[in-house]
Every structure is written in structure tokens, then in C-alpha cells.
Design an enzyme around this catalytic site. Structure first.
Site, PDB file in Angstrom:
ATOM      1  N   HIS A 156       1.119  -1.214  -0.208  1.00  0.00           N
ATOM      2  CA  HIS A 156       0.304   0.077  -0.166  1.00  0.00           C
ATOM      3  C   HIS A 156       1.259   1.908   0.238  1.00  0.00           C
ATOM      4  O   HIS A 156       2.371   1.231   0.255  1.00  0.00           O
ATOM      5  CB  HIS A 156      -1.089  -0.332   1.352  1.00  0.00           C
ATOM      6  CG  HIS A 156       0.158   0.109   2.608  1.00  0.00           C
ATOM      7  ND1 HIS A 156      -0.208  -1.068   3.350  1.00  0.00           N
ATOM      8  CD2 HIS A 156       0.583   1.049   3.416  1.00  0.00           C
ATOM      9  CE1 HIS A 156       1.000  -1.282   4.311  1.00  0.00           C
ATOM     10  NE2 HIS A 156       0.888   0.149   4.388  1.00  0.00           N
TER      11      HIS A 156
HETATM   12  C1  T46 Z   1       2.801   0.973   7.116  1.00  0.00           C
HETATM   13  C2  T46 Z   1       3.136  -0.909   7.734  1.00  0.00           C
HETATM   14  C3  T46 Z   1       4.795  -0.157   7.978  1.00  0.00           C
HETATM   15  C4  T46 Z   1      -4.802  -0.994  12.858  1.00  0.00           C
HETATM   16  O1  T46 Z   1      -6.446  -0.780  13.683  1.00  0.00           O
HETATM   17  N1  T46 Z   1      -4.657   0.578  13.906  1.00  0.00           N
HETATM   18  C5  T46 Z   1      -3.271   1.117  13.157  1.00  0.00           C
HETATM   19  O2  T46 Z   1      -2.590   2.064  13.845  1.00  0.00           O
HETATM   20  C6  T46 Z   1      -2.630   0.059  12.387  1.00  0.00           C
HETATM   21  C7  T46 Z   1      -0.915   0.982  11.449  1.00  0.00           C
HETATM   22  C8  T46 Z   1      -3.322  -0.800  11.693  1.00  0.00           C
HETATM   23  N2  T46 Z   1      -4.257  -1.268  11.850  1.00  0.00           N
HETATM   24  C9  T46 Z   1      -4.663  -1.759  11.426  1.00  0.00           C
HETATM   25  C10 T46 Z   1      -5.389  -2.255  10.105  1.00  0.00           C
HETATM   26  C11 T46 Z   1      -5.605  -3.752   9.403  1.00  0.00           C
HETATM   27  O3  T46 Z   1      -6.878  -3.999   9.849  1.00  0.00           O
HETATM   28  O4  T46 Z   1      -4.191  -3.393  12.010  1.00  0.00           O
HETATM   29  C12 T46 Z   1      -4.485  -4.101  10.647  1.00  0.00           C
HETATM   30  C13 T46 Z   1      -3.050  -4.452   9.502  1.00  0.00           C
HETATM   31  O5  T46 Z   1      -2.864  -2.798   9.275  1.00  0.00           O
HETATM   32  P1  T46 Z   1      -1.716  -3.539   7.742  1.00  0.00           P
HETATM   33  O6  T46 Z   1      -2.235  -4.299   7.003  1.00  0.00           O
HETATM   34  O7  T46 Z   1      -1.824  -2.121   6.936  1.00  0.00           O
HETATM   35  O8  T46 Z   1      -0.785  -3.355   8.336  1.00  0.00           O
HETATM   36  P2  T46 Z   1       0.962  -3.919   7.250  1.00  0.00           P
HETATM   37  O9  T46 Z   1       1.875  -4.682   8.215  1.00  0.00           O
HETATM   38  O10 T46 Z   1       0.784  -4.391   6.172  1.00  0.00           O
HETATM   39  O11 T46 Z   1       1.184  -2.288   7.416  1.00  0.00           O
HETATM   40  C14 T46 Z   1       1.401  -1.175   8.548  1.00  0.00           C
HETATM   41  C15 T46 Z   1       0.615   0.269   8.751  1.00  0.00           C
HETATM   42  O12 T46 Z   1      -0.289  -0.228   8.287  1.00  0.00           O
HETATM   43  C16 T46 Z   1       1.453   0.571   7.120  1.00  0.00           C
HETATM   44  O13 T46 Z   1       0.667   2.274   7.621  1.00  0.00           O
HETATM   45  O14 T46 Z   1       3.195   1.945   6.619  1.00  0.00           O
HETATM   46  O15 T46 Z   1       3.037  -0.927   8.401  1.00  0.00           O
END
Ligand code: T46
Length: 135
Positions: free
Chosen positions: A50
Site C-alpha cells: 500500500h
Molecule cells: C505501514 C506499514 C509499515 C489499525 O487498526 N491501527 C493501526 O495503527 C495500524 C497501523 C493498523 N491497523 C489495522 C489495519 C489492519 O486491519 O491493523 C491491521 C493490519 O494493518 P496493515 O495490513 O495495514 O499492516 P501492514 O503491516 O501491511 O502495514 C503497516 C501500516 O498499516 C502501514 O501504515 O506503512 O505497516
């Protein structure tokens, strides 16, 4: 590309290990509103896929090794975070993937804003259109 690699100040005390720290306004140019960290990931797992429209983040890996793939359409870069003294600042409009090179690496993030699902672009074609307009 809209990124910076920064040295996180790290103090070694003989036989007692290391302490690393960074300070807002001195080491990077945004205020921190949120801290999160990613744990319990197995080697070979990819996360990310993303970009953010507005969010700025400082990312570091104090334990283990994670490869970060960065893409702003015009340029692609790969950066390995494997050192408590190395930080990566990612600003707006950069697509990122993270690959865990070692199980249980800890990826820590200091973010410029609260969590906002609307700030994410999770479709690569949409990212190309968005970034084409802002770069
Ligand atoms: C990024 C990389 C480095 C939340 O509810 N609160 C939060 O503060 C965050 C960061 C995520 N979430 C939820 C959203 C999803 O349901 O946690 C779940 C996993 O998030 P995501 O799939 O976006 O995780 P990554 O590891 O792909 O990405 C994360 C960050 O979301 C993103 O901003 O830059 O780490």
C-alpha cells in the site's frame, strides 16, 4: 524519492548493551501522533502492499532484519533495516512492501497521524493514477 535514511543516535555502554533514541524536530520533520510495532512474523512473510496519501512515518527494526521495497512509480529502491541505529523515513506517495528476512524481527513505526483507513491506497493501479498526479 520521498524517503530519508537517518542515523538513530545509539549509545553503547560497556557490558550493558546499547540505548538508541531519536527526538522529534531534531531528527525528522514531523510530530509523532502514533506509535505501533509489528511482531511475531515468520521469515519469508510479506506485508504492506500500500501507499499513504498524507502519512509520514519513521520505521526502524531494533531486532532482526526486514527488507523494505519502495516504489514511487519513477524509481524503485530496496532498503534493509537490520540495525537499531538505522531509521527509514517514508513520506507521502510511496508504495511499500516489507519482507521479513528473519522470523520474529520487530518492525517499529512512529507515525505523523492517527490511524485513518482512508489515507491508505491499497490498489496499485489506483496508486499509479494518484502518484502520477502528485509527484
Ligand atoms: C505501514 C506499514 C509499515 C489499525 O487498526 N491501527 C493501526 O495503527 C495500524 C497501523 C493498523 N491497523 C489495522 C489495519 C489492519 O486491519 O491493523 C491491521 C493490519 O494493518 P496493515 O495490513 O495495514 O499492516 P501492514 O503491516 O501491511 O502495514 C503497516 C501500516 O498499516 C502501514 O501504515 O506503512 O505497516
Amino acid at each position: 524519492m520521498n524517503i530519508d535514511i537517518i542515523d538513530i543516535k545509539t549509545i553503547t555502554t560497556e557490558k550493558e548493551g546499547q540505548l538508541s533514541f531519536f527526538e522529534a524536530d531534531k531528527d525528522f520533520d514531523f510530530d509523532i501522533k502514533r506509535i505501533y510495532y509489528i511482531t511475531k512474523v515468520s521469515e519469508g512473510v510479506k506485508r504492506g502492499a500500500h501507499a499513504h496519501k498524507n502519512l509520514k512515518q519513521l520505521i526502524w527494526c531494533p531486532i532482526g532484519s526486514v527488507k523494505i521495497y519502495l516504489d514511487n512509480i519513477r524509481e524503485k529502491r530496496e532498503i534493509i533495516l537490520d540495525n537499531p541505529a538505522k531509521g527509514l523515513v517514508i513520506k507521502e506517495s510511496v508504495w511499500r512492501d516489507m519482507l521479513w528476512l528473519k522470523s520474529d524481527s520487530v518492525l517499529c513505526v512512529a507515525a505523523s497521524d492517527y490511524y485513518d483507513a482512508d489515507d491508505y491506497i491499497r490498489d496499485y493501479d489506483e496508486f499509479i493514477k494518484y502518484a502520477g498526479g502528485v509527484i
